[in-house]
Design a protein around this motif. Structure first.
Motif, PDB file in Angstrom:
ATOM      1  N   THR A 273      12.834   3.518  -4.404  1.00 35.43           N
ATOM      2  CA  THR A 273      12.314   2.224  -3.968  1.00 35.43           C
ATOM      3  C   THR A 273      13.320   1.119  -4.253  1.00 35.43           C
ATOM      4  OG1 THR A 273      10.055   2.965  -4.385  1.00 35.43           O
ATOM      5  CG2 THR A 273      10.398   0.583  -4.208  1.00 35.43           C
ATOM      6  N   ARG A 274      13.940   1.157  -5.433  1.00 40.23           N
ATOM      7  CA  ARG A 274      14.958   0.150  -5.768  1.00 40.23           C
ATOM      8  C   ARG A 274      16.111   0.217  -4.782  1.00 40.23           C
ATOM      9  NH1 ARG A 274      14.106   2.241 -10.962  1.00 40.23           N
ATOM     10  NH2 ARG A 274      16.198   3.108 -10.983  1.00 40.23           N
ATOM     11  N   ALA A 275      16.551   1.421  -4.441  1.00 44.14           N
ATOM     12  CA  ALA A 275      17.660   1.584  -3.499  1.00 44.14           C
ATOM     13  C   ALA A 275      17.274   1.055  -2.125  1.00 44.14           C
ATOM     14  CB  ALA A 275      18.066   3.047  -3.403  1.00 44.14           C
ATOM     15  N   GLN A 276      16.067   1.360  -1.705  1.00 47.65           N
ATOM     16  CA  GLN A 276      15.606   0.909  -0.393  1.00 47.65           C
ATOM     17  C   GLN A 276      15.519  -0.611  -0.353  1.00 47.65           C
ATOM     18  OE1 GLN A 276      11.684   2.229   0.734  1.00 47.65           O
ATOM     19  NE2 GLN A 276      12.302   2.346   2.871  1.00 47.65           N
ATOM     20  N   ARG A 277      14.981  -1.224  -1.391  1.00 40.52           N
ATOM     21  CA  ARG A 277      14.859  -2.684  -1.436  1.00 40.52           C
ATOM     22  C   ARG A 277      16.208  -3.367  -1.472  1.00 40.52           C
ATOM     23  NH1 ARG A 277       9.691  -4.327  -5.186  1.00 40.52           N
ATOM     24  NH2 ARG A 277       8.130  -3.470  -3.776  1.00 40.52           N
ATOM     25  N   SER A 278      17.187  -2.712  -2.070  1.00 42.72           N
ATOM     26  CA  SER A 278      18.522  -3.315  -2.147  1.00 42.72           C
ATOM     27  C   SER A 278      19.274  -3.166  -0.824  1.00 42.72           C
ATOM     28  CB  SER A 278      19.342  -2.674  -3.268  1.00 42.72           C
ATOM     29  OG  SER A 278      19.725  -1.358  -2.906  1.00 42.72           O
ATOM     30  N   GLY A 279      18.690  -2.408   0.108  1.00 44.17           N
ATOM     31  CA  GLY A 279      19.328  -2.205   1.398  1.00 44.17           C
ATOM     32  C   GLY A 279      20.232  -0.986   1.429  1.00 44.17           C
ATOM     33  N   PHE A 280      20.336  -0.278   0.293  1.00 40.24           N
ATOM     34  CA  PHE A 280      21.198   0.900   0.247  1.00 40.24           C
ATOM     35  C   PHE A 280      20.338   2.146   0.293  1.00 40.24           C
ATOM     36  CE2 PHE A 280      23.391   4.362  -1.800  1.00 40.24           C
ATOM     37  CZ  PHE A 280      24.571   4.358  -1.086  1.00 40.24           C
ATOM     38  N   ILE A 281      20.547   2.981   1.275  1.00 45.83           N
ATOM     39  CA  ILE A 281      19.753   4.198   1.393  1.00 45.83           C
ATOM     40  C   ILE A 281      20.641   5.444   1.420  1.00 45.83           C
ATOM     41  CG2 ILE A 281      18.091   5.419   2.838  1.00 45.83           C
ATOM     42  CD1 ILE A 281      16.832   2.835   3.481  1.00 45.83           C
ATOM     43  N   GLY A 282      21.911   5.311   1.695  1.00 46.47           N
ATOM     44  CA  GLY A 282      22.801   6.453   1.837  1.00 46.47           C
ATOM     45  C   GLY A 282      23.214   7.088   0.528  1.00 46.47           C
ATOM     46  N   HIS A 283      24.150   7.994   0.624  1.00 47.04           N
ATOM     47  CA  HIS A 283      24.675   8.713  -0.535  1.00 47.04           C
ATOM     48  C   HIS A 283      25.626   7.823  -1.324  1.00 47.04           C
ATOM     49  CE1 HIS A 283      26.577  11.722  -2.983  1.00 47.04           C
ATOM     50  NE2 HIS A 283      27.738  11.454  -2.443  1.00 47.04           N
ATOM     51  N   ASP A 284      25.483   7.858  -2.619  1.00 46.69           N
ATOM     52  CA  ASP A 284      26.366   7.148  -3.541  1.00 46.69           C
ATOM     53  C   ASP A 284      26.577   8.103  -4.715  1.00 46.69           C
ATOM     54  OD1 ASP A 284      27.350   5.698  -5.706  1.00 46.69           O
ATOM     55  OD2 ASP A 284      26.200   3.907  -5.229  1.00 46.69           O
ATOM     56  N   PRO A 285      27.803   8.582  -4.930  1.00 48.52           N
ATOM     57  CA  PRO A 285      28.023   9.600  -5.960  1.00 48.52           C
ATOM     58  C   PRO A 285      27.696   9.148  -7.381  1.00 48.52           C
ATOM     59  CG  PRO A 285      30.104   8.828  -5.068  1.00 48.52           C
ATOM     60  CD  PRO A 285      29.020   8.229  -4.224  1.00 48.52           C
ATOM     61  N   VAL A 286      27.588   7.843  -7.609  1.00 44.94           N
ATOM     62  CA  VAL A 286      27.238   7.336  -8.937  1.00 44.94           C
ATOM     63  C   VAL A 286      25.739   7.045  -9.039  1.00 44.94           C
ATOM     64  CG1 VAL A 286      27.574   5.449 -10.586  1.00 44.94           C
ATOM     65  CG2 VAL A 286      29.533   6.381  -9.330  1.00 44.94           C
ATOM     66  N   ASN A 287      25.207   6.273  -8.119  1.00 46.41           N
ATOM     67  CA  ASN A 287      23.819   5.821  -8.196  1.00 46.41           C
ATOM     68  C   ASN A 287      22.815   6.731  -7.497  1.00 46.41           C
ATOM     69  OD1 ASN A 287      24.277   3.246  -9.593  1.00 46.41           O
ATOM     70  ND2 ASN A 287      25.492   2.821  -7.769  1.00 46.41           N
ATOM     71  N   ARG A 288      23.250   7.509  -6.521  1.00 48.42           N
ATOM     72  CA  ARG A 288      22.350   8.388  -5.775  1.00 48.42           C
ATOM     73  C   ARG A 288      23.056   9.681  -5.370  1.00 48.42           C
ATOM     74  NH1 ARG A 288      17.841   7.131  -3.420  1.00 48.42           N
ATOM     75  NH2 ARG A 288      18.383   8.148  -1.492  1.00 48.42           N
ATOM     76  N   PRO A 289      23.524  10.464  -6.333  1.00 52.73           N
ATOM     77  CA  PRO A 289      24.210  11.705  -5.960  1.00 52.73           C
ATOM     78  C   PRO A 289      23.267  12.646  -5.215  1.00 52.73           C
ATOM     79  CG  PRO A 289      23.905  11.571  -8.343  1.00 52.73           C
ATOM     80  CD  PRO A 289      23.423  10.287  -7.767  1.00 52.73           C
ATOM     81  N   LYS A 290      23.804  13.336  -4.222  1.00 56.23           N
ATOM     82  CA  LYS A 290      22.994  14.195  -3.360  1.00 56.23           C
ATOM     83  C   LYS A 290      22.213  15.249  -4.142  1.00 56.23           C
ATOM     84  CE  LYS A 290      25.847  13.620   0.729  1.00 56.23           C
ATOM     85  NZ  LYS A 290      26.744  14.246   1.688  1.00 56.23           N
ATOM     86  N   HIS A 291      22.816  15.785  -5.204  1.00 57.87           N
ATOM     87  CA  HIS A 291      22.144  16.851  -5.941  1.00 57.87           C
ATOM     88  C   HIS A 291      20.976  16.348  -6.787  1.00 57.87           C
ATOM     89  CE1 HIS A 291      25.670  15.558  -8.282  1.00 57.87           C
ATOM     90  NE2 HIS A 291      24.880  15.679  -9.325  1.00 57.87           N
ATOM     91  N   TYR A 292      20.746  15.036  -6.856  1.00 58.47           N
ATOM     92  CA  TYR A 292      19.589  14.488  -7.564  1.00 58.47           C
ATOM     93  C   TYR A 292      18.609  13.776  -6.639  1.00 58.47           C
ATOM     94  CZ  TYR A 292      22.091  15.266 -11.946  1.00 58.47           C
ATOM     95  OH  TYR A 292      22.749  15.826 -13.000  1.00 58.47           O
ATOM     96  N   THR A 293      18.909  13.704  -5.353  1.00 59.27           N
ATOM     97  CA  THR A 293      18.066  12.917  -4.450  1.00 59.27           C
ATOM     98  C   THR A 293      17.448  13.733  -3.323  1.00 59.27           C
ATOM     99  OG1 THR A 293      20.010  12.261  -3.159  1.00 59.27           O
ATOM    100  CG2 THR A 293      19.320  10.760  -4.903  1.00 59.27           C
ATOM    101  N   SER A 294      17.412  15.030  -3.441  1.00 59.13           N
ATOM    102  CA  SER A 294      16.771  15.835  -2.400  1.00 59.13           C
ATOM    103  C   SER A 294      15.259  15.761  -2.581  1.00 59.13           C
ATOM    104  CB  SER A 294      17.250  17.279  -2.483  1.00 59.13           C
ATOM    105  OG  SER A 294      16.895  17.836  -3.723  1.00 59.13           O
ATOM    106  N   GLY A 295      14.533  15.792  -1.502  1.00 55.22           N
ATOM    107  CA  GLY A 295      13.082  15.730  -1.576  1.00 55.22           C
ATOM    108  C   GLY A 295      12.567  14.301  -1.604  1.00 55.22           C
ATOM    109  N   LYS A 296      11.287  14.156  -1.901  1.00 55.09           N
ATOM    110  CA  LYS A 296      10.636  12.848  -1.869  1.00 55.09           C
ATOM    111  C   LYS A 296      10.724  12.110  -3.196  1.00 55.09           C
ATOM    112  CE  LYS A 296       7.383  14.208   1.688  1.00 55.09           C
ATOM    113  NZ  LYS A 296       5.987  14.329   2.083  1.00 55.09           N
ATOM    114  N   VAL A 297      11.048  12.809  -4.264  1.00 57.57           N
ATOM    115  CA  VAL A 297      11.107  12.226  -5.603  1.00 57.57           C
ATOM    116  C   VAL A 297      12.523  12.400  -6.135  1.00 57.57           C
ATOM    117  CG1 VAL A 297      10.220  12.397  -7.959  1.00 57.57           C
ATOM    118  CG2 VAL A 297       8.695  12.820  -6.026  1.00 57.57           C
ATOM    119  N   GLU A 298      13.070  11.359  -6.729  1.00 56.93           N
ATOM    120  CA  GLU A 298      14.390  11.485  -7.334  1.00 56.93           C
ATOM    121  C   GLU A 298      14.255  12.100  -8.722  1.00 56.93           C
ATOM    122  OE1 GLU A 298      17.344   8.493  -7.182  1.00 56.93           O
ATOM    123  OE2 GLU A 298      16.582   7.668  -5.311  1.00 56.93           O
ATOM    124  N   CYS A 299      15.250  12.830  -9.115  1.00 58.05           N
ATOM    125  CA  CYS A 299      15.266  13.518 -10.400  1.00 58.05           C
ATOM    126  C   CYS A 299      14.983  12.563 -11.556  1.00 58.05           C
ATOM    127  CB  CYS A 299      16.613  14.210 -10.583  1.00 58.05           C
ATOM    128  SG  CYS A 299      16.755  15.144 -12.107  1.00 58.05           S
TER     129      CYS A 299
END
Length: 94
Positions: free
Chosen positions: A10-36
């Motif tokens: 939700t924080r990422a979406q509100r900030s306007g960032f939804i894509g992959h970010d290796p620091v803040n949203r690494p792919k291996h922690y953001t699969s599915g509907k819930v973040e790790c």
């Protein structure tokens, strides 16, 4: 509502960032509907510091094993799980 208390997605979406970010949203922690990180925060609520750390590590490695390091992450999760079991059984080796 305090923005820091919102789920990471939700924080990422509100900030306007939804894509992959290796620091803040690494792919291996953001699969599915819930973040790790959100799942871990929920799972460790009410645990003491050592229990929370060990539980968080188990969840982290179990969450990402298929997307990052395979069997190495499963072995790491097992290592932390054995430490957690040992801590809950009066220090006896699990």
């Amino acid at each position: 509502m305090n923005e820091d208390r919102l789920p990471a997605a939700t924080r990422a979406q509100r900030s306007g960032f939804i894509g992959h970010d290796p620091v803040n949203r690494p792919k291996h922690y953001t699969s599915g509907k819930v973040e790790c990180i959100d799942a871990i925060e929920s799972a460790i609520a009410g645990l003491d510091a050592n229990e929370a750390f060990l539980t968080g590590q188990v969840l982290k490695y179990m969450w990402r094993w298929k997307y990052k390091n395979g069997a190495e992450d499963l072995n790491k999760a097992n290592w932390y799980l054995q430490r957690l079991i040992q801590s809950q059984s009066g220090g006896e080796k699990a």
